[in-house]
Design an enzyme around this catalytic site. Structure first.
Site, mmCIF file in Angstrom:
data_model
loop_
_atom_site.group_PDB
_atom_site.id
_atom_site.type_symbol
_atom_site.label_atom_id
_atom_site.label_comp_id
_atom_site.label_asym_id
_atom_site.label_seq_id
_atom_site.Cartn_x
_atom_site.Cartn_y
_atom_site.Cartn_z
ATOM 1 N N GLY A 265 0.817 -1.207 0.000
ATOM 2 C CA GLY A 265 0.000 0.000 0.000
ATOM 3 C C GLY A 265 0.854 1.261 0.000
ATOM 4 N NE ARG B 237 4.047 8.932 1.854
ATOM 5 C CZ ARG B 237 4.597 9.151 0.665
ATOM 6 N NH1 ARG B 237 5.234 8.188 0.037
ATOM 7 N NH2 ARG B 237 4.499 10.318 0.094
ATOM 8 C CG HIS C 50 11.254 9.680 -3.816
ATOM 9 N ND1 HIS C 50 11.208 8.310 -3.796
ATOM 10 C CD2 HIS C 50 10.140 10.105 -3.175
ATOM 11 C CE1 HIS C 50 10.106 7.929 -3.171
ATOM 12 N NE2 HIS C 50 9.444 8.995 -2.791
ATOM 13 N NE ARG D 197 16.788 7.948 -6.763
ATOM 14 C CZ ARG D 197 15.626 8.551 -6.956
ATOM 15 N NH1 ARG D 197 14.587 8.215 -6.216
ATOM 16 N NH2 ARG D 197 15.486 9.485 -7.865
ATOM 17 C CG ASP E 154 9.441 3.837 -7.111
ATOM 18 O OD1 ASP E 154 8.227 3.550 -7.161
ATOM 19 O OD2 ASP E 154 9.983 4.292 -6.089
#
Length: 168
Positions: free
Chosen positions: A10, A12, A50, A54, A80
């Site tokens: 799901g 988060r 994001h 990384r 992703d």
């Protein structure tokens, strides 16, 4: 050696973070393939967060549709995500059947290369049935694509509250 992992769960649930950690265990310089189309400012900010998380060891590729244009032979890559990838086909106004056929064909072309590919997806069909016909059609498309990827995956991990549960 070719290896496909599917990480699902799901919103988060920790899917992306887990995929990134797995990739870093397998490679010092993994690839991150972002399938998102940035629709608005808030989503653009999510993308920036994001990317910052990384760090510089990652090679970032932004590809909304044609994943197979990128040669990842011998590399470890996080893709992703399948949900946003499906959205990019679905929003073209083609039928669910045509979008699914195009997605499957592109998946097959992309995964033919000798690489370690870690796909991230959402389980959007785990909730109730939407009253919105468009949402139901998209849920069908994405659920069928998730099934297709899972059938071809060497392993499938379900993320629940940040905890990975091996399914396959």
């Amino acid at each position: 050696m070719k290896h496909i992992t599917l990480i699902t769960g799901g919103q988060r649930s920790g899917k992306s973070r887990y995929a990134e950690q797995l990739a870093l265990q397998l490679s010092d310089h993994p690839v991150y393939v972002a399938t998102a189309h940035v629709w608005d400012e808030e989503f653009g900010e999510r993308v920036r967060r994001h990317q910052q998380r990384r760090g510089p060891q990652w090679t970032n590729i932004e590809e909304e549709r044609e994943l197979s244009r990128h040669d990842l032979t011998g590399r470890v890559a996080v893709i992703d995500c399948i949900t946003l990838w499906c959205t990019n086909y679905f929003t073209e106004g083609i039928t669910v059947d045509n979008a699914l056929a195009a997605l499957k064909a592109e998946f097959d072309r992309f995964t033919a290369q000798d690489a370690t590919l870690i796909f991230v997806t959402n389980e959007i069909g785990s909730g109730g049935v939407s009253t919105n016909q468009l949402q139901r059609r998209f849920t069908d498309l994405q659920g069928w694509m998730n099934q297709y990827v899972a059938q071809h995956a060497d392993e499938v991990i379900l993320m629940i509250s940040g905890i990975p549960v091996k399914i396959k």
